[in-house]
Scaffold this active site. Structure first.
Site, PDB file in Angstrom:
ATOM      1  N   HIS A   1       0.662  -1.104  -0.134  1.00  0.00           N
ATOM      2  CA  HIS A   1       0.059  -0.227   0.019  1.00  0.00           C
ATOM      3  C   HIS A   1       0.772   1.130  -0.023  1.00  0.00           C
ATOM      4  O   HIS A   1       0.296   2.456  -0.253  1.00  0.00           O
ATOM      5  CB  HIS A   1      -0.895   0.095   1.096  1.00  0.00           C
ATOM      6  CG  HIS A   1      -1.960  -1.055   1.212  1.00  0.00           C
ATOM      7  ND1 HIS A   1      -2.761  -1.101   0.115  1.00  0.00           N
ATOM      8  CD2 HIS A   1      -2.216  -1.953   2.162  1.00  0.00           C
ATOM      9  CE1 HIS A   1      -3.634  -2.124   0.289  1.00  0.00           C
ATOM     10  NE2 HIS A   1      -3.471  -2.623   1.492  1.00  0.00           N
TER      11      HIS A   1
HETATM   12 ZN   LIG Z   1      -4.329  -7.017   2.680  1.00  0.00          ZN
END
Ligand SMILES: [Zn+2]
Length: 437
Positions: free
Chosen positions: A230
């Site tokens: 992320h």
């Molecule tokens: Zn995840």
């Protein structure tokens, strides 16, 4: 949208996901506030039985297969919210217990494994890292190539700063080592050793990839944390700080361009089967046509990106497979996975095209398990064996494959799922005569 913000009290930075949004006021608050105890919903309804013995995985791997290399470090048991202890029930799902249960399951699996402990950086880490960041700021990334004091740290910083903005890394350093902040956003906590552990995860991915490129008959699994997929070029988020898989891919291309391999690396595939979209990896590779990024993920789900399967980025190298909550292997996942492998291996929708990949890096997240507390897909641990088997089967026997741990938060299931992944990969290797030693 945050994974946890519905469960935690406000500290005044709601909807802020970037370090750059943190004003001096916020930073002062973060530096002085006590660590906020996160109590996600799943912990309130059932105890995490991470100490329960895991089922032993029966090895079905022929003895002729070389085995898999496991990269690990005791340092991956650091980085956790202030005030928590290994003896406590974890209060945040991205906890050190994750690597403990995975390592234990692998030890119990009877799989042919070779364990590689990644050495720690030299002390004092914070001062050495600050010095390297100043060198990059003053003289550029290449100046780190000459650093001899801690070459491994210099390489990790240089490779990370080649993908992320230098400010991104420097800001994490400032927050951790200067300001003593306890979190970046509602999901992503900081502790004294966060940057060191994150850079160790980067180092482990780099070193596993180095070894796999030297001997493609081997398979590698990096049991590291915090996860990375992320983390965008500019932002830490979703428990992630440095986009390890993207960093490793860019580093390989750089080395290839300098002629460091016997033949050039023309195409790298990144397969991300974490239940969340790998928005950070996508951000880090979308300008590099030699990296093909394929992600299967639940949608809508955090971080709410990757929902358009027809958006392939400016270099046409991005392939997203959004799946609705409730999808299981026999009800949509297997079909999507087969399509994803087609795109990964050739960029086409055909299953009979020989893979053009010189290296595959896998963002191996295990939060698509049905029992995972954070998401809604319904895979079983044994499905990961089939996924790894199919992946290896689609590749040329000479293609190195490195799995890097991303998410996965059911402490009772992730160990078995990782073991199943390695077992499936090794079974497939056993059917590739060239890969047997
Ligand atoms: Zn995840």
């Amino acid at each position: 949208m945050s994974v946890y913000n519905q469960f935690v009290p406000s500290v005044g930075i709601e909807n802020r996901t970037s370090l750059r949004y943190l004003t001096a006021h916020h930073v002062r608050n973060l530096a002085t506030q006590p660590a906020v105890r996160l109590r996600p919903r799943f912990l309130s309804v059932r105890r995490v039985g991470w100490a329960r013995p895991l089922l032993r995985l029966r090895s079905e791997v022929p003895a002729t297969v070389h085995g898999a290399d496991i990269y690990h470090s005791p340092l991956f048991r650091k980085h956790w919210p202030y005030g928590e202890d290994l003896d406590d029930e974890p209060q945040h799902p991205e906890c050190p217990h994750r690597v403990i249960v995975i390592e234990r399951a692998l030890h119990e699996s009877q799989l042919p494994l070779h364990w590689h402990e990644v050495p720690r950086f030299r002390e004092p880490f914070a001062a050495n890292c600050a010095k390297l960041l100043k060198i990059v700021e003053a003289s550029g990334l290449e100046a780190l190539e000459k650093e001899t004091e801690d070459p491994a740290l210099a390489r990790a910083v240089r490779a990370a700063a080649a993908v992320h903005f230098l400010d991104h890394i420097a800001e994490i350093h400032r927050l951790v080592h200067v300001r003593g902040a306890t979190r970046i956003d509602m999901d992503t906590y900081l502790s004294d050793d966060t940057l060191e552990v994150a850079l160790m995860a980067t180092r482990a991915a780099l070193e596993a990839t180095d070894a796999a490129l030297k001997d493609p008959s081997r398979l590698a699994f990096v049991v590291s944390r915090p996860p990375g997929h992320h983390a965008t070029r500019a932002t830490a988020m979703g428990f992630c700080f440095l986009s390890n898989v993207a960093i490793a891919a860019h580093e390989v291309l750089k080395r290839s361009d300098k002629g460091e391999f016997s033949r050039p690396i023309t195409r790298i595939g990144i397969l991300d089967f974490d239940v969340h979209h790998g928005n950070g990896t996508e951000d880090c590779v979308r300008q590099q046509e030699r990296i093909r990024f394929v992600s299967l993920h639940e949608h809508p789900q955090y971080p709410m990106t990757g929902g358009n399967p027809n958006e392939h980025g400016p270099k046409h190298n991005i392939w997203n497979f959004p799946l609705p909550a409730g999808t299981d292997w026999h009800n949509g996942y297997a079909e999507a996975y087969a399509e994803a492998l087609n795109r990964l291996c050739s960029g086409t929708d055909r299953s009979d095209v020989v893979s053009d990949l010189d290296l595959v890096l896998v963002s191996a997240g295990y939060d698509a398990l049905a029992s995972d507390p954070l998401a809604g897909l319904h895979l079983k641990p044994s499905d990961y064996s089939e996924m790894a088997f199919q992946l290896i089967h689609r590749l040329k026997p000479s293609t190195p494959v490195v799995f890097c741990l991303e998410g996965g938060y059911d402490l009772n299931a992730i160990g078995e799922a990782v073991s199943q992944t390695i077992q499936g990969a090794l079974r497939a290797r056993a059917e590739q005569p060239q890969a047997v030693v």
